[in-house]
Scaffold this motif. Structure first.
Motif, PDB file in Angstrom:
ATOM      1  N   GLU A  23       0.820  -1.213   0.000  1.00 15.16           N
ATOM      2  CA  GLU A  23       0.000   0.000   0.000  1.00 15.16           C
ATOM      3  C   GLU A  23       0.857   1.267   0.000  1.00 15.16           C
ATOM      4  O   GLU A  23       0.552   2.239  -0.700  1.00 15.16           O
ATOM      5  N   ALA A  24       1.935   1.262   0.792  1.00 17.71           N
ATOM      6  CA  ALA A  24       2.794   2.441   0.845  1.00 17.71           C
ATOM      7  C   ALA A  24       3.386   2.751  -0.523  1.00 17.71           C
ATOM      8  O   ALA A  24       3.545   3.924  -0.897  1.00 17.71           O
ATOM      9  N   ALA A  25       3.696   1.714  -1.293  1.00 18.72           N
ATOM     10  CA  ALA A  25       4.267   1.911  -2.628  1.00 18.72           C
ATOM     11  C   ALA A  25       3.299   2.650  -3.539  1.00 18.72           C
ATOM     12  O   ALA A  25       3.701   3.508  -4.329  1.00 18.72           O
ATOM     13  N   LEU A  99      -1.124   3.555 -14.574  1.00 11.56           N
ATOM     14  CA  LEU A  99      -0.424   2.280 -14.747  1.00 11.56           C
ATOM     15  C   LEU A  99       0.684   2.135 -13.703  1.00 11.56           C
ATOM     16  O   LEU A  99       0.812   1.089 -13.062  1.00 11.56           O
ATOM     17  N   TRP A 100       1.486   3.185 -13.528  1.00  9.60           N
ATOM     18  CA  TRP A 100       2.629   3.106 -12.627  1.00  9.60           C
ATOM     19  C   TRP A 100       2.188   3.091 -11.167  1.00  9.60           C
ATOM     20  O   TRP A 100       2.810   2.406 -10.339  1.00  9.60           O
ATOM     21  N   VAL A 101       1.136   3.832 -10.849  1.00 11.24           N
ATOM     22  CA  VAL A 101       0.615   3.812  -9.477  1.00 11.24           C
ATOM     23  C   VAL A 101       0.105   2.413  -9.136  1.00 11.24           C
ATOM     24  O   VAL A 101       0.378   1.878  -8.061  1.00 11.24           O
ATOM     25  N   ALA A 103       0.916  -0.466 -10.649  1.00  6.60           N
ATOM     26  CA  ALA A 103       1.984  -1.470 -10.709  1.00  6.60           C
ATOM     27  C   ALA A 103       2.928  -1.386  -9.514  1.00  6.60           C
ATOM     28  O   ALA A 103       3.661  -2.351  -9.232  1.00  6.60           O
ATOM     29  N   ALA A 104       2.902  -0.256  -8.798  1.00  7.05           N
ATOM     30  CA  ALA A 104       3.828  -0.076  -7.675  1.00  7.05           C
ATOM     31  C   ALA A 104       3.619  -1.113  -6.579  1.00  7.05           C
ATOM     32  O   ALA A 104       4.584  -1.599  -5.984  1.00  7.05           O
ATOM     33  N   GLY A 105       2.367  -1.472  -6.304  1.00  4.33           N
ATOM     34  CA  GLY A 105       2.084  -2.446  -5.249  1.00  4.33           C
ATOM     35  C   GLY A 105       2.654  -3.818  -5.561  1.00  4.33           C
ATOM     36  O   GLY A 105       3.458  -4.360  -4.782  1.00  4.33           O
ATOM     37  N   PRO A 106       2.280  -4.431  -6.702  1.00  2.00           N
ATOM     38  CA  PRO A 106       2.883  -5.710  -7.068  1.00  2.00           C
ATOM     39  C   PRO A 106       4.402  -5.622  -7.214  1.00  2.00           C
ATOM     40  O   PRO A 106       5.119  -6.575  -6.885  1.00  2.00           O
ATOM     41  N   GLY A 107       4.903  -4.479  -7.701  1.00  2.00           N
ATOM     42  CA  GLY A 107       6.345  -4.308  -7.815  1.00  2.00           C
ATOM     43  C   GLY A 107       7.022  -4.364  -6.453  1.00  2.00           C
ATOM     44  O   GLY A 107       8.096  -4.958  -6.300  1.00  2.00           O
ATOM     45  N   ALA A 108       6.376  -3.745  -5.443  1.00  2.00           N
ATOM     46  CA  ALA A 108       6.925  -3.801  -4.089  1.00  2.00           C
ATOM     47  C   ALA A 108       6.937  -5.232  -3.573  1.00  2.00           C
ATOM     48  O   ALA A 108       7.889  -5.655  -2.904  1.00  2.00           O
ATOM     49  N   LEU A 155      -4.112  -9.753 -11.412  1.00  2.87           N
ATOM     50  CA  LEU A 155      -5.277 -10.256 -12.135  1.00  2.87           C
ATOM     51  C   LEU A 155      -6.008  -9.075 -12.774  1.00  2.87           C
ATOM     52  O   LEU A 155      -6.322  -8.092 -12.092  1.00  2.87           O
ATOM     53  N   PRO A 156      -6.274  -9.118 -14.089  1.00  6.80           N
ATOM     54  CA  PRO A 156      -6.887  -7.953 -14.765  1.00  6.80           C
ATOM     55  C   PRO A 156      -8.368  -7.810 -14.456  1.00  6.80           C
ATOM     56  O   PRO A 156      -9.235  -8.008 -15.307  1.00  6.80           O
ATOM     57  N   LEU A 157      -8.646  -7.466 -13.207  1.00  4.16           N
ATOM     58  CA  LEU A 157     -10.021  -7.300 -12.747  1.00  4.16           C
ATOM     59  C   LEU A 157     -10.104  -6.081 -11.836  1.00  4.16           C
ATOM     60  O   LEU A 157      -9.544  -6.099 -10.740  1.00  4.16           O
ATOM     61  N   PRO A 158     -10.757  -5.001 -12.275  1.00  9.89           N
ATOM     62  CA  PRO A 158     -10.917  -3.855 -11.383  1.00  9.89           C
ATOM     63  C   PRO A 158     -11.711  -4.290 -10.144  1.00  9.89           C
ATOM     64  O   PRO A 158     -12.643  -5.083 -10.271  1.00  9.89           O
ATOM     65  N   PRO A 159     -11.363  -3.808  -8.938  1.00 11.78           N
ATOM     66  CA  PRO A 159     -10.390  -2.750  -8.632  1.00 11.78           C
ATOM     67  C   PRO A 159      -9.002  -3.272  -8.278  1.00 11.78           C
ATOM     68  O   PRO A 159      -8.236  -2.537  -7.645  1.00 11.78           O
ATOM     69  N   LEU A 160      -8.671  -4.505  -8.618  1.00 12.88           N
ATOM     70  CA  LEU A 160      -7.312  -4.985  -8.387  1.00 12.88           C
ATOM     71  C   LEU A 160      -6.326  -4.185  -9.233  1.00 12.88           C
ATOM     72  O   LEU A 160      -6.708  -3.559 -10.224  1.00 12.88           O
ATOM     73  N   ASP A 161      -5.063  -4.226  -8.847  1.00 14.83           N
ATOM     74  CA  ASP A 161      -4.049  -3.446  -9.556  1.00 14.83           C
ATOM     75  C   ASP A 161      -3.980  -3.822 -11.034  1.00 14.83           C
ATOM     76  O   ASP A 161      -3.802  -2.954 -11.897  1.00 14.83           O
ATOM     77  N   GLY A 162      -4.121  -5.106 -11.327  1.00 14.87           N
ATOM     78  CA  GLY A 162      -4.094  -5.535 -12.723  1.00 14.87           C
ATOM     79  C   GLY A 162      -5.232  -4.952 -13.528  1.00 14.87           C
ATOM     80  O   GLY A 162      -5.086  -4.656 -14.719  1.00 14.87           O
ATOM     81  N   GLY A 163      -6.383  -4.763 -12.879  1.00 14.70           N
ATOM     82  CA  GLY A 163      -7.510  -4.126 -13.557  1.00 14.70           C
ATOM     83  C   GLY A 163      -7.226  -2.678 -13.892  1.00 14.70           C
ATOM     84  O   GLY A 163      -7.563  -2.198 -14.981  1.00 14.70           O
TER      85      GLY A 163
END
Length: 221
Positions: A23-25, A99-101, A103-108, A155-163
């Motif tokens: 979340e912090a990311a 996109l970058w906001v 992707a930051a969570g999974p990236g962390a 997973l490409p499903l809003p509101p998940l990050d992939g969505g």
């Protein structure tokens, strides 16, 4: 009972940091692209206390761990932290920066999986006089938790990050239509989970990702 207490001790730190740093990311990257909402709320912090949700971060993972340990003999975990507030309209280029906001969570989580892999590597190579078994077990738990969270959130499903990543990449008309799924996203996720479809889709990806980390760091415990 001793196994349960040991399991809680091993998983507690990896779970808390996997969820809260995710979340912090989001907040840090949102600030980078112009949205100060998370910063004003005091959520750009490595202090877990600022992100912990009493139910999602502590109670639910604990109940799931105990239930799965007692019933199936292994500890399954799932949980969440308090979502970091992000106002996408405040981003300098909302659709592109989203996109970058996201992707930051999974990236962390990926970086944390690497961190725990390095901990295991250190434990494997540590001198015999150092008691490293708890360190290695915690590292294994850290990789497991962070890889699961990363793959699930992609997973490409809003509101998940992939969505949200998908919304950012799709053409405007399709992106708008796809974003309309968001109010029903968690219901769809729950249906996929209960039906077993979610596991069929995610576990091969989780397994491949963990194997890649093992190969990358040369982990053979």
């Amino acid at each position: 009972m001793d196994d349960i207490i040991q399991g809680i001790a091993i998983y507690a730190l990896p779970v808390i940091f996997a969820i809260t740093l995710h979340e912090a990311a989001h907040g840090y990257v949102a600030r980078h692209f112009g949205d100060l909402t998370a910063e004003k709320a005091g959520r750009i912090s490595l202090n877990p206390l600022r992100h912990i949700d009493p139910f999602g971060t502590i109670l639910l993972p604990l109940m799931m761990f105990l239930a799965s340990k007692l019933v199936m003999g292994n500890g399954l975990l799932f949980g969440w932290a308090k979502p970091v507030p992000v106002n996408f309209n405040q981003l300098r280029q909302p659709k592109k920066n989203m996109l970058w906001v996201a992707a930051a969570g999974p990236g962390a989580n990926l970086l944390m999986a690497f961190f725990w892999a390095a901990i295991i590597k250190f434990g494997i190579n540590a001198p015999d006089g150092i008691y490293v078994k708890p360190m290695i077990l915690m590292g294994i738990a850290g990789i497991e938790i962070n890889v699961v969270l990363m793959v699930l959130n992609l997973l490409p499903l809003p509101p998940l990050d992939g969505g949200r990543i998908a919304v950012s990449l799709l053409p405007n008309k399709l992106a708008w239509k796809f974003a309309q799924i968001e109010p029903y996203g968690f219901v769809i996720l729950l249906v996929l989970l209960v039906s077993g479809v979610l596991g069929v889709v995610l576990w091969p990806l989780i397994t491949i990702t963990k194997q890649m980390i093992v190969i990358l760091f040369g982990l053979y415990v």
